[in-house]
Scaffold this active site. Structure first.
Site, mmCIF file in Angstrom:
data_model
loop_
_atom_site.group_PDB
_atom_site.id
_atom_site.type_symbol
_atom_site.label_atom_id
_atom_site.label_comp_id
_atom_site.label_asym_id
_atom_site.label_seq_id
_atom_site.Cartn_x
_atom_site.Cartn_y
_atom_site.Cartn_z
ATOM 1 N N LYS A 25 -20.275 2.349 2.656
ATOM 2 C CA LYS A 25 -20.987 2.355 1.189
ATOM 3 C C LYS A 25 -22.102 3.110 1.596
ATOM 4 O O LYS A 25 -22.694 3.309 2.497
ATOM 5 C CB LYS A 25 -21.666 0.864 0.865
ATOM 6 C CG LYS A 25 -20.452 -0.238 0.728
ATOM 7 C CD LYS A 25 -21.193 -1.587 0.622
ATOM 8 C CE LYS A 25 -19.959 -2.715 0.370
ATOM 9 N NZ LYS A 25 -20.631 -4.013 0.317
ATOM 10 N N LYS A 33 -8.551 0.962 5.006
ATOM 11 C CA LYS A 33 -7.529 0.211 5.479
ATOM 12 C C LYS A 33 -7.093 0.511 6.702
ATOM 13 O O LYS A 33 -6.714 1.535 7.181
ATOM 14 C CB LYS A 33 -6.355 0.115 4.610
ATOM 15 C CG LYS A 33 -6.511 -0.127 3.043
ATOM 16 C CD LYS A 33 -6.696 -1.480 2.978
ATOM 17 C CE LYS A 33 -5.401 -2.102 2.732
ATOM 18 N NZ LYS A 33 -5.511 -3.674 2.132
ATOM 19 N N ASP A 59 0.834 -1.250 0.011
ATOM 20 C CA ASP A 59 -0.008 -0.064 -0.014
ATOM 21 C C ASP A 59 0.864 1.158 -0.026
ATOM 22 O O ASP A 59 0.715 2.343 -0.742
ATOM 23 C CB ASP A 59 -0.790 -0.037 1.115
ATOM 24 C CG ASP A 59 -2.054 -1.062 0.978
ATOM 25 O OD1 ASP A 59 -2.357 -1.564 -0.097
ATOM 26 O OD2 ASP A 59 -2.673 -1.200 2.161
ATOM 27 N N GLU A 67 -19.346 -2.056 6.728
ATOM 28 C CA GLU A 67 -19.195 -3.571 6.745
ATOM 29 C C GLU A 67 -17.702 -3.789 6.843
ATOM 30 O O GLU A 67 -16.619 -2.939 6.534
ATOM 31 C CB GLU A 67 -19.666 -3.959 5.483
ATOM 32 C CG GLU A 67 -20.996 -4.024 5.186
ATOM 33 C CD GLU A 67 -21.347 -4.501 3.792
ATOM 34 O OE1 GLU A 67 -20.427 -4.898 2.879
ATOM 35 O OE2 GLU A 67 -22.521 -4.466 3.189
ATOM 36 N N TYR A 94 -22.024 -9.645 -0.418
ATOM 37 C CA TYR A 94 -22.403 -8.248 -0.110
ATOM 38 C C TYR A 94 -22.566 -7.382 -1.299
ATOM 39 O O TYR A 94 -22.648 -5.885 -0.917
ATOM 40 C CB TYR A 94 -21.178 -7.638 0.669
ATOM 41 C CG TYR A 94 -19.877 -7.806 0.114
ATOM 42 C CD1 TYR A 94 -19.384 -7.317 -1.103
ATOM 43 C CD2 TYR A 94 -18.703 -8.638 0.895
ATOM 44 C CE1 TYR A 94 -18.113 -7.716 -1.668
ATOM 45 C CE2 TYR A 94 -17.658 -8.963 0.255
ATOM 46 C CZ TYR A 94 -17.416 -8.549 -0.782
ATOM 47 O OH TYR A 94 -16.115 -8.623 -1.742
HETATM 48 S S1 IVH Z 1 -17.857 -4.204 -1.945
HETATM 49 C C1 IVH Z 1 -17.629 -2.321 -6.417
HETATM 50 N N1 IVH Z 1 -17.695 -4.706 0.551
HETATM 51 O O1 IVH Z 1 -12.580 -5.398 -1.273
HETATM 52 C C2 IVH Z 1 -16.882 -3.184 -5.460
HETATM 53 N N2 IVH Z 1 -15.832 -5.607 -1.095
HETATM 54 O O2 IVH Z 1 -10.465 -3.705 -2.389
HETATM 55 C C3 IVH Z 1 -17.942 -3.631 -4.339
HETATM 56 N N3 IVH Z 1 -14.154 -6.628 -0.151
HETATM 57 O O3 IVH Z 1 -13.242 -5.776 -4.649
HETATM 58 C C4 IVH Z 1 -17.022 -4.365 -3.198
HETATM 59 N N4 IVH Z 1 -15.164 -6.976 2.102
HETATM 60 O O4 IVH Z 1 -13.179 -8.147 -3.198
HETATM 61 C C5 IVH Z 1 -17.006 -4.742 -0.529
HETATM 62 N N5 IVH Z 1 -17.709 -5.706 2.764
HETATM 63 C C6 IVH Z 1 -17.107 -5.785 1.496
HETATM 64 C C7 IVH Z 1 -15.823 -6.329 1.355
HETATM 65 C C8 IVH Z 1 -15.359 -6.165 -0.209
HETATM 66 C C9 IVH Z 1 -14.034 -7.315 1.022
HETATM 67 C C10 IVH Z 1 -13.084 -6.771 -1.139
HETATM 68 C C11 IVH Z 1 -13.744 -7.029 -2.482
HETATM 69 C C12 IVH Z 1 -13.283 -5.757 -3.492
HETATM 70 C C13 IVH Z 1 -11.971 -5.293 -2.575
HETATM 71 C C14 IVH Z 1 -11.852 -3.925 -2.959
#
Ligand code: IVH
Length: 696
Positions: free
Chosen positions: A326, A350, A68, A146, A261
């Site tokens: 979100k 992060k 990162d 989340e 999710y």
């Molecule tokens: S929402 C449009 N919610 O993190 C993308 N992602 O760094 C919607 N991830 O690609 C993703 N936990 O693989 C979402 N609660 C969560 C998540 C999550 C892990 C991952 C996912 C995403 C990546 C992005």
């Protein structure tokens, strides 16, 4: 990132217009240009290298925090030199990475899988909240917070409620079709209609994360520890490695968890959820695991909830590396829109990795099975996340040099993937000058033979070295090898010390009396029975256990299928080894190894002891064939069936075409069967398929 994105677009457009000019610029030597540009280029190369290791090989060399930091440095640099469009063309910041391995059929997502913007500080997060609130205007924003799971993204497609496909993110547009593997090791609903009466879309892509929870990660590692094998460092990599494994035994023996999710395509669109809360409710009514989502209405609450998640993360059952914030409402999401790589209605915050400092007391060396000397950091014991840490791997020679670790240094210890500690650099402020650089010895610490220094590794070339012998026997007895229970590292050490074992074949020569003298009557009975049982181990396990260079479980399986027995393998030529599916480099190493008198003696000894029975498949039985499976097979999982096709030289495809050699029909076969009949492609029952694989 949003600040400079327009420049990226401009840069790319300009670049298209004047390819020749810009390629000249880019190929000029680093010394000719301002230092920032040189750093930019080296950062890109470095990030691409780490992306390859992380996404393709699932074996990163650096910690997530370091990665990162590199991306952040790149981002800042790009923002500063954004006036030079050519310099910022094709930044890896634009890319989401690519997890495709080339070993699975590719599948194009109906709606691309985007990534998330990241924030690393409270102020970055607040900027995001302000930006969204501004766009929302008079509308009150409902936020959903989340956990951010540290696994791999997956997209499940359901057609009229039936699961038809599971695909990894890949490059966001096209991913690996891992359907049968997923079904073998992850529990997901296969038929949504059976569970809930909610209106069912014709097609819906559900998005989530597959991960390994702590208990399962620890269980797998405990087994490896008991077998004297190296442990896995990061649950994320282990999750990727498992889901993409071609070994049915691996898929059967590990449990992954999936949480959902998000959604991609939904047909008809009128059935798409109107909010995140509605989605999560619907998902749980369909039987999916969903994240514990929390609701907030103002920036203060958002931040408090993130902090609470961070503080409580060690108590969470799975690995988390942040929180995702979100916008709840789907209509507001649509107004906010997205960039090419990420939605503008969500952000991933992060967490700082857990990190402590301690003193590096000494660096010791462990001799590996192939003679490689692995440096180990001996630390002043320190607590991190509830565990005391006294040792950590230093990986290799380059790692020590790159970080300039010196004995006496204050070093940073970090929990990688929340579990296993790694060193994350030196605190140079605390260096007093009395610290001593590590001097590699000229001789092996185990056998005193002179060591050879290679590019990355330092190696002891003495095959008879007791240190190497210990590891070779440990490997032979491990779960990947002959799985001889009760023969752990301590007992192996004793056997070597007493001169009872000089190679693995000696295990079959130790008399009952000698076993009794070493371990006592009761344990001797058990060990003799275990060793007896191991004579009937599958050939692939024996080949893996012998420990040929570059040959792990997968290659061992290939060799077992190609050669059918230890004698044929012992006499194999390089061409034959290559035709078994080894790369030219591995084939050469293996052939050289097979020429060593000690290795021939070992194989002869094993043959004499009657170890290693019949091959499983007739090699090349399906050479050049293209096979499609449909429905559920009775005696094999889909992953096993596919593996057996590949082992017999065939290829597996997801769809029936005129080129398909045959379709194997299982219980509940559907669309593909109709397709096969239409195209005149032969259809085999499971029994007919197995008969084709069987030995003559
Ligand atoms: S929402 C449009 N919610 O993190 C993308 N992602 O760094 C919607 N991830 O690609 C993703 N936990 O693989 C979402 N609660 C969560 C998540 C999550 C892990 C991952 C996912 C995403 C990546 C992005």
């Amino acid at each position: 990132m949003k600040i400079f994105r327009p420049f990226v677009v401009v840069g790319a457009a300009l670049l298209l217009l004047c390819v020749a000019a810009s390629s000249l610029r880019l190929s000029a030597s680093a010394a000719d240009r301002p230092p920032d540009l040189a750093r930019l280029e080296s950062l890109r190369v470095e990030i691409a290298h780490h992306d390859e290791l992380y996404f393709k090989k699932a074996a990163p060399e650096i910690t997530d925090a370091e990665y990162d930091a590199l991306k952040r440095e790149l981002r800042n640099l790009e923002a500063r030199i954004a006036t030079d469009p050519a310099a910022i063309e094709s930044s890896p910041n634009d890319a989401l990475g690519d997890d495709r391995s080339g070993r699975f059929p590719g599948y194009r997502h109906r709606v691309p899988m985007l990534g998330l913007e990241k924030s690393f500080s409270e102020s970055e997060l607040r900027k995001f909240l302000v930006r969204v609130t501004r766009t929302a205007g008079a509308e009150r924003v409902t936020w959903i917070i989340e956990p951010k799971y540290d696994g791999l993204a997956i997209s499940l497609t359901y057609e009229r409620g039936r699961l038809v496909r599971a695909v990894t993110r890949g490059d966001g547009v096209e991913g690996d079709d891992v359907t049968s593997n997923l079904l073998a090791c992850v529990d997901v609903p296969r038929d949504l209609r059976a569970i809930s009466a909610t209106p069912m879309p014709d097609v819906i892509e559900l998005r989530g994360e597959v991960y390994l929870d702590h208990t399962e990660f620890e269980r797998i590692n405990a087994e490896r520890r008991a077998a004297g094998e190296t442990m896995f460092v990061h649950p994320r990599n282990l999750a990727v490695g498992t889901l993409k494994s071609s070994d049915p035994a691996v898929l059967r023996s590990r449990r992954l968890t999936a949480v959902f999710y998000g959604w991609g395509e939904c047909e008809p669109a009128t059935l798409a959820p109107g909010s995140q809360r509605a989605l999560l409710e619907r998902l749980s009514s369909w039987g999916f695991r969903v994240p514990p989502a929390q609701v907030a209405h103002g920036p203060e609450t958002v931040w408090q909830l993130i902090r609470a998640l961070d503080v409580g993360r060690t108590g969470f059952p799975g690995p988390l590396d942040g929180a995702v914030v979100k916008v709840d409402d789907a209509a507001l999401r649509a107004r906010l829109g997205q960039t090419a790589t990420a939605p503008l209605w969500a952000i991933a915050h992060k967490f700082e990795p857990e990190r402590v400092e301690t003193r590096l007391k000494a660096i010791t060396l462990q001799v590996g099975r192939t003679g490689v000397l692995t440096p180990v950091a001996e630390l002043e014991p320190v607590e991190i996340g509830g565990t005391m840490i006294a040792r950590a791997s230093l990986h290799n020679r380059q790692e020590i040099a790159r970080r300039d670790y010196r004995i006496g240094d204050t070093v940073r210890v970090e929990k990688a993937g929340e579990i296993i500690p790694q060193l994350a650099g030196v605190n140079l402020v605390r260096r007093s000058g009395v610290e001593v650089p590590f001097a590699w010895p000229d001789n092996c610490p185990s056998c005193r033979a002179p060591v050879t220094v290679e590019e990355v590794a330092v190696r002891c070339a003495n095959y008879a070295c007791p240190g190497q012998l210990q590891r070779r026997i440990e490997h032979f007895c491990s779960a990947e090898g002959l799985e001889i229970r009760g023969l752990g590292p301590a007992l192996i050490g004793t056997l070597i010390e007493r001169g009872l074992v000089r190679d693995a074949a000696d295990l079959y020569r130790i008399s009952r009396e000698n076993w009794m003298a070493v371990v006592g009557l009761k344990s001797a009975e058990r060990l003799v029975a275990e060793i007896e049982r191991s004579r009937r181990a599958e050939l692939r396990r024996v080949i893996c256990g012998v420990g040929l260079p570059g040959v792990g479980a997968t290659h061992a399986q290939k060799l077992a299928l190609r050669f059918g027995g230890l004698a044929a393998l012992r006499d194999a030529s390089r061409q034959e080894l290559e035709s078994a599916g080894l790369t030219a480099a591995v084939a050469t190493d293996v052939m050289m190894e097979l020429k060593r008198p000690e290795v021939r003696m070992l194989l002869d000894g094993l043959l004499e002891a009657g170890v290693a029975p019949q091959p499983i498949e007739r090699a090349g039985a399906l050479s050049g064939a293209t096979v499609v499976f449909t429905g559920t097979l009775a005696t094999l999982t889909r992953a096993e069936a596919e593996q057996r096709v590949r082992a017999a030289g065939g290829a597996v495809r997801a769809n029936v075409t005129a080129e398909t050699s045959f379709v194997v029909e299982g219980e509940g076969a559907g669309r593909k069967l109709v397709e096969a009949r239409k195209l005149g492609v032969p259809v085999l029952t499971e029994a007919e398929f197995l008969a084709r694989l069987a030995p003559d």
